[in-house]
Design a protein around this motif. Structure first.
Motif: not given
Lengths: 154, 139
Positions: A95-101, B120-121, B124-125
């Motif tokens: 989730a953290m990596a996804g937001v940053i990407v 999830i990714f 979030a993206m």
């Protein structure tokens, strides 16, 4: 897939032929997009367009079609081969990596496909700078995480 | 309209197949490439190299064409200015890419490989993209 399993001297874990074959397919896909409908196969931009998070001239139906194709292509390959499922990071890390990407690709106008594949092959100055930048911070991030002993994959 | 949909569908499908064959839907491969100062895995360079070679040929064809095969015209980026946004955004993207070993293309492809993790990714993206749109207004 025996030929594609060939390795590279000095790098026993590398899969150069499979990589090259996959890369050629990605290049053909991007070429189809460019020569077929006159657009860049940049995944972050197309995804933003599909989900209504970016304005632009691309028809949203076409953006959706491209995005749906991605898992479809993966499904075709995995159903034809007997590869084991790879490991992914834990949900919080994902989730953290996804937001940053998501934030980074919108601000930076592209990702590995748009800047890396389509832009670099066109010798776009912006894409060359963008790719050099995300490669550099990618190298630095993995190096820093390793130095700190942070492992995200089992 | 049909061609404006079928061509992207075919492109996305070939793209997803290429990502999977090239090992890019495996976060360990991607992080292995980014582990330049450790146990380096050069596979991603072969993927990128193969894709860039084919696309370089496509660009030489494109320059001789007046319009795409199934469309009215080319809609291509024409900017050449190097801005703090370009560098800052790309720097941020590289960090996120390295943390989980996923970038946008493989994350969508991985929905067919590890649906829960990929979802999830991807969610979030998209949230991150929405954040940029909300902060900056309708751009």
């Amino acid at each position: 897939m025996t030929l594609l399993d060939s390795s590279l001297p000095g790098f026993p874990d590398a899969a150069p032929l499979a990589g090259l074959a996959g890369g050629v397919l990605i290049g053909l896909a991007a070429a189809l997009m460019l020569l077929g409908v006159g657009r860049i196969a940049g995944v972050s931009g197309i995804a933003a367009r599909a989900f209504g998070l970016a304005s632009g001239s691309q028809p949203r139906l076409g953006a959706w079609a491209f995005i749906i194709g991605l898992p479809l292509g993966a499904l075709i390959v995995t159903s034809l081969t007997a590869a084991s499922t790879p490991a992914f990071a834990n949900p919080v890390t994902l989730a953290m990596a996804g937001v940053i990407v998501g934030v980074g690709t919108r601000i930076g106008s592209g990702c590995t496909s748009g800047h890396g594949v389509c832009g670099m092959s066109r010798l776009s100055q912006r894409s060359l700078v963008a790719t050099a930048t995300f490669m550099a911070t990618g190298f630095a991030t993995v190096a820093a995480m390793n130095a700190l002993g942070i492992a995200v994959l089992p | 309209m049909m061609r404006e949909t079928l061509v992207p569908l075919a492109s996305g499908t070939i793209f997803g197949a290429g990502l999977t064959i090239g090992g890019m839907t495996d976060p360990a491969r991607v992080r292995g490439f980014l582990d330049l100062f450790g146990d380096w895995d050069p596979t991603l360079a072969f993927v990128m190299g193969g894709a860039v070679l084919v696309m370089a040929l496509a660009w030489t064809m494109q320059r001789k064409m007046l319009r795409p095969f199934f469309g009215d015209g080319f809609a291509l980026p024409d900017r050449s200015d190097i801005t703090p946004r370009l560098i800052g955004g790309s720097a941020l993207f590289g960090i996120g890419w390295a943390i989980a070993g996923l970038c946008p293309g493989p994350s969508f492809a991985a929905l067919a490989i590890a649906p829960a993790s990929a979802a999830i990714f991807v969610t979030a993206m998209l949230g991150g993209m929405l954040l940029v749109r909300l902060v900056e207004g309708q751009g």
